[in-house]
Design a protein around this motif. Sequence first.
Motif, mmCIF file in Angstrom:
data_model
loop_
_atom_site.group_PDB
_atom_site.id
_atom_site.type_symbol
_atom_site.label_atom_id
_atom_site.label_comp_id
_atom_site.label_asym_id
_atom_site.label_seq_id
_atom_site.Cartn_x
_atom_site.Cartn_y
_atom_site.Cartn_z
ATOM 1 N N SER A 27 -3.449 3.623 -9.802
ATOM 2 C CA SER A 27 -4.902 3.597 -9.664
ATOM 3 C C SER A 27 -5.277 2.508 -8.657
ATOM 4 O O SER A 27 -4.458 1.672 -8.289
ATOM 5 N N GLU A 28 -6.538 2.544 -8.236
ATOM 6 C CA GLU A 28 -6.988 1.569 -7.238
ATOM 7 C C GLU A 28 -6.831 0.135 -7.745
ATOM 8 O O GLU A 28 -6.347 -0.738 -7.026
ATOM 9 N N SER A 29 -7.228 -0.105 -8.993
ATOM 10 C CA SER A 29 -7.117 -1.470 -9.529
ATOM 11 C C SER A 29 -5.651 -1.869 -9.702
ATOM 12 O O SER A 29 -5.275 -3.004 -9.413
ATOM 13 N N GLU A 30 -4.817 -0.946 -10.172
ATOM 14 C CA GLU A 30 -3.385 -1.241 -10.301
ATOM 15 C C GLU A 30 -2.772 -1.507 -8.925
ATOM 16 O O GLU A 30 -1.963 -2.421 -8.762
ATOM 17 N N ARG A 44 0.836 -1.212 0.000
ATOM 18 C CA ARG A 44 0.000 0.000 0.000
ATOM 19 C C ARG A 44 0.869 1.260 0.000
ATOM 20 O O ARG A 44 0.567 2.236 -0.687
ATOM 21 N N ASP A 46 -1.739 -7.651 -4.396
ATOM 22 C CA ASP A 46 -2.025 -9.090 -4.519
ATOM 23 C C ASP A 46 -0.811 -9.835 -5.062
ATOM 24 O O ASP A 46 -0.453 -10.907 -4.572
ATOM 25 N N ASN A 47 -0.176 -9.266 -6.073
ATOM 26 C CA ASN A 47 1.008 -9.876 -6.666
ATOM 27 C C ASN A 47 2.144 -9.942 -5.642
ATOM 28 O O ASN A 47 2.845 -10.945 -5.540
ATOM 29 N N ARG A 69 -4.357 -2.600 -6.192
ATOM 30 C CA ARG A 69 -4.842 -3.881 -5.682
ATOM 31 C C ARG A 69 -4.094 -5.037 -6.339
ATOM 32 O O ARG A 69 -3.679 -5.982 -5.681
ATOM 33 N N GLU A 70 -3.921 -4.918 -7.659
ATOM 34 C CA GLU A 70 -3.192 -5.948 -8.399
ATOM 35 C C GLU A 70 -1.742 -6.039 -7.913
ATOM 36 O O GLU A 70 -1.206 -7.133 -7.719
#
Length: 106
Positions: free
Chosen positions: A37-40, A28, A46-47, A42-43
């Motif tokens: 971005s939020e999706s980037e 984070r 997760d990665n 999160r990805e």
Amino acid sequence: MIDLIKKTLLTGVGLAVMTKDKVEELGRDLVSQAKLSESEGREFVDNLVKQSDTARNEFETRINAVVKKTIEGLNLVHKDEIAGLQARVDDLAAELKKHQAATTHN
């Protein structure tokens, strides 16, 4: 920049020994610094968590192999061998008792 940070973390033991919470926190922080971005983000997190799990598993496997090799090199007796010897001693003790009882009665 993020790739460099990821590579640095992955090349060391750091990522392998970090807890999931710490990895997520680090992710984070890196996401906010890189302004993803939020999706980037999160990805990315997760990665990073998946890579941390993989690194931890590989680290544990390597450590276990080194410990096993070291113990084998010390020629220590394995507890299965001790249990087998204990069973043989118990059998021989029982047989000796039978033999002694037979010779006492004769």
